[in-house]
Design an enzyme around this catalytic site. Structure first.
Site, short mmCIF file in Angstrom:
data_model
loop_
_atom_site.label_atom_id
_atom_site.label_comp_id
_atom_site.label_asym_id
_atom_site.label_seq_id
_atom_site.Cartn_x
_atom_site.Cartn_y
_atom_site.Cartn_z
N LYS A 58 -17.94 -5.20 10.14
CA LYS A 58 -16.72 -6.01 10.25
C LYS A 58 -15.93 -5.61 11.48
CE LYS A 58 -15.05 -7.62 5.75
NZ LYS A 58 -14.07 -7.29 4.71
N HIS A 66 0.84 -1.21 0.00
CA HIS A 66 0.00 0.00 0.00
C HIS A 66 0.88 1.26 0.00
CE1 HIS A 66 -3.14 -2.59 2.30
NE2 HIS A 66 -3.66 -2.33 1.13
N SER A 82 -3.21 -7.63 3.21
CA SER A 82 -3.51 -7.37 4.62
C SER A 82 -4.04 -8.65 5.29
CB SER A 82 -4.57 -6.27 4.74
OG SER A 82 -4.06 -5.07 4.24
N ARG A 99 -2.33 -6.08 -7.81
CA ARG A 99 -1.18 -6.96 -7.53
C ARG A 99 -1.03 -8.05 -8.58
NH1 ARG A 99 -3.40 -8.40 -1.76
NH2 ARG A 99 -5.14 -8.41 -3.19
#
Ligand code: PNS
Length: 159
Positions: A41, A17, A132, A94
């Site tokens: 969440k 990031h 992450s 990615r």
């Protein structure tokens, strides 16, 4: 003056990031890193920890993160972009596996707000394996994530 927002959950922010932040900073006059607060969440790092770790990491970037601000938000990304007057959303890619969901998100955001475009930066190859969720899993089992996250995250992940 060009202004972009880089939205994400950043639970936690990774070196991948940060690489995107650095490269987006070189392209846009102003960059807002926008941390999503998702009431549905339970994050591993609390919002305050995520914000503090991101601010600390950005202060350590070349130029001390000049032109970069960090905010939290709880609604639609496009609404935040309008509110801030940002015309661009930045996201990182990615691998090809990211493209499906990122393309859909970019197209939906464009449907919602045709005046806002999404610009993708390809993640540096040396960071392409980092996510992450994997950082959270490896850290939870006591694995070494020191090459994947900035020092401020490492400190906050440790019990
Ligand atoms: O880091 P992430 O979890 O991949 O980031 C996803 C994020 C925060 C960019 C996305 O979930 C988002 O924009 N959420 C805000 C709500 C929203 O705008 N949803 C519509 C996107 S199509």
């Amino acid at each position: 003056m060009s202004h972009a927002i880089y939205p994400g959950t950043f639970d936690p922010i990774t070196v991948g990031h940060l690489d995107i932040v650095t490269r987006a900073q070189a392209v846009f006059d102003r960059l807002t890193v926008a941390v999503l607060v998702n009431p549905h969440k339970q994050p591993t790092l609390a919002l305050d920890d995520r914000l503090a770790a991101i601010r600390e990491a950005i202060a350590g970037l070349p130029g001390s993160g000049r032109g970069i601000e960090v905010v939290s938000f709880g609604g639609l990304t496009v609404d935040l972009a309008h509110q801030l007057g940002a015309a661009t959303i930045v996201r990182g890619l990615r691998a090809v596996t990211d493209i499906g969901s990122e393309l859909q998100m970019a197209q939906l955001n464009r449907r919602l707000a045709p005046d806002i475009d999404t610009v993708f930066f390809t993640t540096a190859i040396e960071h392409a394996d980092i996510s992450s969720s994997m950082v959270r899993e490896i850290a939870a089992f006591g694995g070494d994530v020191s090459s994947m996250v900035p020092a401020g995250v490492l400190r906050r992940l440790r019990p």
